[in-house]
Design an enzyme around this catalytic site. Sequence first.
Site, PDB file in Angstrom:
ATOM      1  N   HIS A  87       0.829  -1.661  -0.329  1.00 15.12           N
ATOM      2  CA  HIS A  87       0.097  -0.049  -0.033  1.00 15.12           C
ATOM      3  C   HIS A  87       1.399   1.159   0.581  1.00 15.12           C
ATOM      4  O   HIS A  87       0.422   2.512   0.922  1.00 15.12           O
ATOM      5  CB  HIS A  87      -0.809   0.255   0.877  1.00 15.12           C
ATOM      6  CG  HIS A  87      -2.287  -0.563   1.173  1.00 15.12           C
ATOM      7  ND1 HIS A  87      -3.112  -0.635   1.207  1.00 15.12           N
ATOM      8  CD2 HIS A  87      -2.037  -2.040   1.521  1.00 15.12           C
ATOM      9  CE1 HIS A  87      -3.873  -1.788   1.320  1.00 15.12           C
ATOM     10  NE2 HIS A  87      -3.120  -2.822   1.565  1.00 15.12           N
ATOM     11  N   ASN A 160     -10.303  -2.748   2.704  1.00 11.88           N
ATOM     12  CA  ASN A 160     -10.087  -2.682   1.366  1.00 11.88           C
ATOM     13  C   ASN A 160     -11.246  -2.436   0.454  1.00 11.88           C
ATOM     14  O   ASN A 160     -11.982  -1.983   0.704  1.00 11.88           O
ATOM     15  CB  ASN A 160      -9.329  -4.154   0.191  1.00 11.88           C
ATOM     16  CG  ASN A 160      -7.357  -3.683   1.048  1.00 11.88           C
ATOM     17  OD1 ASN A 160      -7.339  -3.316   1.418  1.00 11.88           O
ATOM     18  ND2 ASN A 160      -7.650  -5.371   0.964  1.00 11.88           N
TER      19      ASN A 160
END
Length: 703
Positions: A87, A160
Amino acid sequence: MTSNSRQDDLSPTRMADTEILRGPGGETHQVAQGDTPVLTTQQGIPVSDDQNSLRVGPRGPTLLEDFHFREKLFHFDHERIPERVVHARGFGAHGFFETYESLSDITRADLFQRKGERTPVFVRFSTVAGNKGSPDVPRDVRGFATKFYTKEGNWDLVGNNIPVFFIQDAIKFPDFVHAAKQEPDRGFPQAQTAHDNFWDFVSLSPESMHMLLWIMSDRTIPRSFRFMEGFGVHTFQLVNAERKSTLVKFHWKPKLGLQSVVWNEALKLNGADPDYHRRDLWTAIEKGDYPEWEMGLQLFDEDFANKFPFDVLDPTKIIPEEMVPVRRVGRLVLDRNVENFFAETEQVAFCTQNIVPGIDFTNDPLLQGRNFSYLDTQLKRLGSPNFTQLPINAPKAPVENFQQDGHMAFRNVKGRANYEPNSWGLGPRESQERGFRTRPQEESGQKLRIRAELFADHYSQARQFYLSQTPIERTHIKNAFVFELSKVETAAIRLRMVSHLRNVDEDLAQQVADGLGLEQMPEAAPPARPVVTGLPESPALSIIRNGPKTFAGRKIGVLVTDGVDAGLLSALREAAQAEGTMVELVAPKVGGVTTSDGTRIPAQQKVNGGPSVLYDAVAVLPSQEGAALLAREATAKDFVSDAYAHAKFIAYVDAATPLFEKAGVTEPNGGFVRLQSPRDARSFIEACRELRFWEREAAVQAV
Ligand code: HDD
């Protein structure tokens, strides 16, 4: 330029209300004077010359004595902090969460107690695999991490845009991430799962199958952060004042509906605008068109969990919305961009362990592992246990404890006592009543390295997901498998993957095998548990079935030339504005065009920098002469042929015909709207609410 007077030449010359600054190359700059602060070192010492280091004579060596120069380079050399191991590529914004109604019967979490209560939040969206400088639209899961600065401390919901995960046990996370990111010998590919190591790992890990179906769907190529869902993934607990627990799955539902790009568009977007998603979010917020999501809760109890055919602690499984409806309990609004990317978006430190009284974990083995990993990673990234004192991470609730010192401590214990209990009556004490209390739960059993029985069902929900898609979406999933596996060089890995797909859906497996040119179908992989084939379809899983029915928040690219019909253009602008749609003019020169009524209007893009992939729909409004010119320009032809291939709605005037012909778009038919009168502009916008004219896609086959 080496005369002795050089240093004097470069000094600012003060004039009435501006100063003329001469740069190192002798060029001059005018800068505002007046209240301009004086440049200083980090020690606050005023700086007289920031253009030249201190040296002996004009051609002599640089002097170590130049503390300003040394401090400036020292600081620059240490600007970078380690990027996130996953990420790394992200973008954040501030906003608030507003509770629709009191949820005190379900949870004592303070932010859910009062209708209309607003809690400040910071949200960071991200891709997973790519490094910090990678493009915004690879095929990848998007992170959706929210920090709620509640009155009882920070709650981080680190989710997510997909409700399931690749693996069931956190012990596999390093293997999974290693396999997904660049291969260690060569250091590539960047931001791609389309390579041997990724497919090798997942094809050896059947627990990934459900997630693979999701990532091969258009969920992993969202149109922007504003048009995607978010999920907390794990089952959590909400706990009320009587300590009664309700199991919960968290959802975020975008107000503007779901929307994705198509794969060929994504490939081109990453070249045309690697910052596509962050620019979109930034621009929407700057314009005051604040992105919004609703928080949804799927609430259920132990009885339901026991009856449910899958394990609610297994993060590779969903609970279909049709089985447990999503109750909307509040809204998330992002209304403020960051002031400084590094200070806020880069330094924000999300930790799944950050929960507040009224929320509790479950034994999901992935969540339990995450609760260790995030805190640990923040120390590596931010370099000090005092990262919680950075403004972006600091709670807005009071912080009272005796933790002290460490690198960069700037919130320090006051007074004599730095421990408790103490006889001085100083400092905070714990509170049974107000403090976070883990909900007591019976736990027993042998210590084992083993997974619960139902975790072994790897295919049933993958199949359910696939069968819940529309035919267009199924085709996209098939195409994505074929694309990615075609990049896999090792034939045995491709075969292994197809052997798994046979357990998901025989048709899908066959189509992928055909797409890969397999000569023989492999045997189906032996499933650890029999596949449940009769699960009902879940329409909530389809993007197309949950489309927006509005064109608000979208963007039209209008290709114009000199002589563009002023009346039609303004009708189009009005219709777009009424819908809440943005319009950008794309012209041969960014300086703009002169319309049919002689008005000069600026363009936002030059045609080679404003390809149609940047837009949700296009209008092609050249004059006759303009169309003839554009017909000779390759990028103008691409503008039209890409919009056509990507099944976009296209408005046009008759004068555009020569350009269409040169672009190979011979018969404007379905999905085209001819603009003749202002009313047609409204019809065009109405048509655009469908987002794409999908019927065209099959004919064009731009996979
Ligand atoms: Fe993770 C970052 C989401 C499993 C370990 N993860 C990270 C971020 C998101 C997620 C959104 C970025 C936060 C930000 O914007 O700063 N991760 C998930 C989800 C998972 C998941 C939804 C499964 C349900 N993650 C997961 C596991 C582990 C990690 C199983 C380790 C055992 N994740 C991390 C990390 C990161 C991270 C290494 C990297 C940077 C960071 O934490 O702050 O600790």
